[in-house]
Design a protein around this motif. Structure first.
Motif, mmCIF file in Angstrom:
data_model
loop_
_atom_site.group_PDB
_atom_site.id
_atom_site.type_symbol
_atom_site.label_atom_id
_atom_site.label_comp_id
_atom_site.label_asym_id
_atom_site.label_seq_id
_atom_site.Cartn_x
_atom_site.Cartn_y
_atom_site.Cartn_z
ATOM 1 N N PRO A 221 0.815 -1.226 0.000
ATOM 2 C CA PRO A 221 0.000 0.000 0.000
ATOM 3 C C PRO A 221 0.846 1.272 0.000
ATOM 4 C CG PRO A 221 -0.085 -1.090 2.146
ATOM 5 C CD PRO A 221 0.584 -2.026 1.218
ATOM 6 N N GLN A 222 2.114 1.171 0.377
ATOM 7 C CA GLN A 222 2.993 2.341 0.397
ATOM 8 C C GLN A 222 3.610 2.638 -0.967
ATOM 9 O OE1 GLN A 222 3.406 4.325 2.935
ATOM 10 N NE2 GLN A 222 2.421 3.150 4.540
ATOM 11 N N PHE A 223 3.547 1.659 -1.863
ATOM 12 C CA PHE A 223 4.232 1.774 -3.150
ATOM 13 C C PHE A 223 3.227 2.135 -4.236
ATOM 14 C CE2 PHE A 223 6.384 0.280 -6.980
ATOM 15 C CZ PHE A 223 7.694 0.690 -6.753
ATOM 16 N N SER A 224 3.468 3.257 -4.917
ATOM 17 C CA SER A 224 2.488 3.745 -5.890
ATOM 18 C C SER A 224 2.749 3.255 -7.313
ATOM 19 C CB SER A 224 2.481 5.282 -5.894
ATOM 20 O OG SER A 224 3.768 5.780 -6.244
ATOM 21 N N GLY A 225 3.810 2.488 -7.517
ATOM 22 C CA GLY A 225 4.110 1.997 -8.862
ATOM 23 C C GLY A 225 3.320 0.743 -9.201
ATOM 24 N N THR A 226 3.705 0.094 -10.288
ATOM 25 C CA THR A 226 3.024 -1.116 -10.737
ATOM 26 C C THR A 226 3.441 -2.313 -9.884
ATOM 27 O OG1 THR A 226 4.764 -1.723 -12.302
ATOM 28 C CG2 THR A 226 3.044 -0.209 -13.088
ATOM 29 N N LEU A 227 2.699 -3.388 -10.018
ATOM 30 C CA LEU A 227 3.042 -4.611 -9.307
ATOM 31 C C LEU A 227 4.388 -5.145 -9.786
ATOM 32 C CD1 LEU A 227 2.274 -6.800 -7.285
ATOM 33 C CD2 LEU A 227 0.975 -7.946 -9.111
ATOM 34 N N ASP A 228 4.647 -5.064 -11.082
ATOM 35 C CA ASP A 228 5.943 -5.509 -11.600
ATOM 36 C C ASP A 228 7.084 -4.697 -10.992
ATOM 37 O OD1 ASP A 228 4.867 -7.513 -13.145
ATOM 38 O OD2 ASP A 228 4.794 -6.326 -14.977
ATOM 39 N N ASP A 229 6.883 -3.393 -10.831
ATOM 40 C CA ASP A 229 7.918 -2.570 -10.217
ATOM 41 C C ASP A 229 8.135 -2.957 -8.757
ATOM 42 O OD1 ASP A 229 8.712 -1.100 -12.380
ATOM 43 O OD2 ASP A 229 7.463 0.644 -11.946
ATOM 44 N N TYR A 230 7.041 -3.278 -8.074
ATOM 45 C CA TYR A 230 7.226 -3.667 -6.680
ATOM 46 C C TYR A 230 7.985 -4.989 -6.576
ATOM 47 C CZ TYR A 230 6.647 -4.085 -1.714
ATOM 48 O OH TYR A 230 6.924 -4.184 -0.369
ATOM 49 N N ARG A 231 7.730 -5.895 -7.499
ATOM 50 C CA ARG A 231 8.504 -7.143 -7.508
ATOM 51 C C ARG A 231 9.979 -6.842 -7.743
ATOM 52 N NH1 ARG A 231 4.281 -10.864 -11.126
ATOM 53 N NH2 ARG A 231 2.716 -11.109 -9.457
ATOM 54 N N ALA A 232 10.255 -5.867 -8.596
ATOM 55 C CA ALA A 232 11.642 -5.464 -8.831
ATOM 56 C C ALA A 232 12.260 -4.908 -7.554
ATOM 57 C CB ALA A 232 11.708 -4.426 -9.954
ATOM 58 N N LEU A 233 11.486 -4.145 -6.778
ATOM 59 C CA LEU A 233 11.995 -3.605 -5.524
ATOM 60 C C LEU A 233 12.337 -4.733 -4.549
ATOM 61 C CD1 LEU A 233 12.616 -1.323 -3.556
ATOM 62 C CD2 LEU A 233 10.173 -1.241 -2.986
ATOM 63 N N ILE A 234 11.467 -5.737 -4.463
ATOM 64 C CA ILE A 234 11.733 -6.871 -3.571
ATOM 65 C C ILE A 234 13.071 -7.513 -3.914
ATOM 66 C CG2 ILE A 234 11.007 -9.190 -2.896
ATOM 67 C CD1 ILE A 234 8.102 -8.301 -3.355
ATOM 68 N N VAL A 235 13.242 -7.849 -5.193
ATOM 69 C CA VAL A 235 14.447 -8.551 -5.628
ATOM 70 C C VAL A 235 15.676 -7.664 -5.450
ATOM 71 C CG1 VAL A 235 15.617 -9.595 -7.612
ATOM 72 C CG2 VAL A 235 13.173 -10.034 -7.218
ATOM 73 N N ASN A 236 15.591 -6.405 -5.897
ATOM 74 C CA ASN A 236 16.748 -5.512 -5.791
ATOM 75 C C ASN A 236 17.136 -5.273 -4.328
ATOM 76 O OD1 ASN A 236 17.309 -4.984 -8.558
ATOM 77 N ND2 ASN A 236 15.555 -3.597 -8.653
ATOM 78 N N HIS A 237 16.155 -5.125 -3.464
ATOM 79 C CA HIS A 237 16.441 -4.857 -2.048
ATOM 80 C C HIS A 237 17.151 -6.048 -1.398
ATOM 81 C CE1 HIS A 237 15.668 -2.774 1.832
ATOM 82 N NE2 HIS A 237 15.655 -4.030 2.312
ATOM 83 N N GLU A 238 16.577 -7.248 -1.575
ATOM 84 C CA GLU A 238 17.156 -8.417 -0.909
ATOM 85 C C GLU A 238 18.488 -8.830 -1.536
ATOM 86 O OE1 GLU A 238 16.043 -9.189 1.863
ATOM 87 O OE2 GLU A 238 14.091 -8.201 1.756
ATOM 88 N N VAL A 239 18.611 -8.749 -2.845
ATOM 89 C CA VAL A 239 19.896 -9.054 -3.493
ATOM 90 C C VAL A 239 20.928 -7.994 -3.125
ATOM 91 C CG1 VAL A 239 21.079 -9.295 -5.721
ATOM 92 C CG2 VAL A 239 18.873 -10.397 -5.362
ATOM 93 N N GLY A 240 20.472 -6.755 -2.912
ATOM 94 C CA GLY A 240 21.378 -5.708 -2.450
ATOM 95 C C GLY A 240 22.036 -6.072 -1.135
ATOM 96 N N HIS A 241 21.264 -6.678 -0.226
ATOM 97 C CA HIS A 241 21.861 -7.149 1.026
ATOM 98 C C HIS A 241 22.925 -8.204 0.749
ATOM 99 C CE1 HIS A 241 19.440 -4.869 3.742
ATOM 100 N NE2 HIS A 241 18.285 -5.466 3.442
ATOM 101 N N ARG A 242 22.675 -9.091 -0.198
ATOM 102 C CA ARG A 242 23.601 -10.183 -0.492
ATOM 103 C C ARG A 242 24.946 -9.674 -0.978
ATOM 104 N NH1 ARG A 242 21.745 -14.601 0.672
ATOM 105 N NH2 ARG A 242 23.718 -15.548 0.060
ATOM 106 N N ILE A 243 24.937 -8.552 -1.681
ATOM 107 C CA ILE A 243 26.206 -8.043 -2.219
ATOM 108 C C ILE A 243 26.798 -6.941 -1.330
ATOM 109 C CG2 ILE A 243 25.592 -8.698 -4.575
ATOM 110 C CD1 ILE A 243 24.925 -5.783 -5.164
ATOM 111 N N GLY A 244 26.255 -6.795 -0.098
ATOM 112 C CA GLY A 244 26.910 -5.941 0.873
ATOM 113 C C GLY A 244 26.256 -4.619 1.188
ATOM 114 N N HIS A 245 25.074 -4.328 0.697
ATOM 115 C CA HIS A 245 24.420 -3.043 0.977
ATOM 116 C C HIS A 245 23.534 -3.136 2.215
ATOM 117 C CE1 HIS A 245 25.501 -0.857 -2.758
ATOM 118 N NE2 HIS A 245 25.548 -2.082 -3.276
ATOM 119 N N GLY A 246 23.584 -2.078 3.033
ATOM 120 C CA GLY A 246 22.701 -1.985 4.188
ATOM 121 C C GLY A 246 21.499 -1.104 3.881
ATOM 122 N N HIS A 247 20.670 -0.891 4.895
ATOM 123 C CA HIS A 247 19.481 -0.063 4.702
ATOM 124 C C HIS A 247 19.846 1.412 4.563
ATOM 125 C CE1 HIS A 247 16.834 -3.365 6.661
ATOM 126 N NE2 HIS A 247 16.723 -3.409 5.342
#
Length: 290
Positions: A221-247
């Protein structure tokens, strides 16, 4: 003798006045008849104009017929015509977002590995990953794998840093797996590492990027983009942690939210954004937060 004859033939004054009165009465009756006829004609025409054509075959509706319209010039005719509605421009119809009631809260606990695979993308360290989907949650493993692959191959994703690459595999050695699971299963997997996902969010545990099917299917509900974009956010966020990025936090009101921002908890004035980089290769950063 002529004088006597003229006297005898001349009408008496009384008779003359009577004839004159009869003529005046005749003229009045004629004028009255003509006036009555004109009045009836006008009334008939007015009634027709007000009531219209009862059988519906007339050329105009009652309202139009009730208003006398003077002859119009060609220019004024054009001005009187109702404007034609413009032809609507076709727009793509987004796929409907499933309602939360369509989400299976508890899957079977077993997973199907997607058989899809692909070439490596990006430079530097290439991480091999596979995609698994929990059975019984109504998500196709092959479709999910292709979407994850498209996200990590996008020039706005992590390959833009020139140091990280990814390769989708279906067997053999892999560095991590992207698991799409029901909220109950996500809580169990993430809870084993001490994380409380509350049936709502995703996590990165061990060699697993664990995606909550509720978020995959319904977005946020906080994300105003498309569902596909939100799926991209999920993947990019969690994979970002894997390669060393924090919040990261919001860099300022009206600016795009970093992909490493926990956008599901609120944007703090930022604008929804799914990608770590812009299309020009500029990293979208924010202040570091726990």
């Amino acid at each position: 003798m002529r004088a006597a004859s003229a006297t005898r033939n001349a009408p008496a004054p009384g008779r003359r006045r009577a004839r004159q009165q009869r003529r005046r009465r005749a003229r009045r009756r004629t004028a009255f008849g003509i006036g009555l006829l004109c009045s009836l004609t006008v009334l008939g025409v007015t009634a027709f104009m007000v009531l219209g054509d009862k059988d519906g075959t007339g050329s105009g509706g009652p309202t139009a017929q009730a208003r006398p319209i003077p002859p119009l010039s060609s220019s004024s005719t054009a001005a009187q015509k109702a404007p034609e509605s413009p032809t609507p421009t076709p727009t793509p119809t987004p796929s409907p977002t499933p309602s939360p009631s369509a989400v299976t809260e508890k899957g079977k606990g077993t997973f199907t590995i997607a058989t899809a695979s692909g070439s490596a993308v990006g430079k530097g360290t290439v991480r091999r990953y596979r995609v698994e989907v929990e059975d019984g949650i109504g998500i196709d493993p092959q479709a999910a794998a292709r979407q994850v692959q498209a996200i990590l191959s996008d020039k706005r994703s992590w390959t833009a840093d020139g140091k990280n690459g990814f390769k989708l595999v279906s067997d053999g050695v892999y560095d991590f797996t992207v698991k799409v699971a029901s909220p109950d299963t996500v809580d169990r997997i993430c809870g084993s590492a001490g994380l409380d996902t509350k049936g709502e969010v995703n996590c990165d545990v061990g060699k697993q990027v664990v995606v909550n099917s509720k978020r995959w299917l319904t977005g946020s509900p906080q994300f105003s983009g498309t569902l596909d974009d939100y799926r991209a956010l999920i993947v990019n966020h969690e994979v970002g942690h894997r390669i060393g990025h924090g919040h990261e936090g919001c860099p300022g009101k009206g600016k795009p939210a970093p992909a490493m921002m926990q956008q599901i908890y609120g944007l703090n004035g930022c604008v929804s954004n799914a990608w770590p980089y812009t299309a020009e290769g500029v990293y979208i950063s924010g202040p570091s937060v726990p």
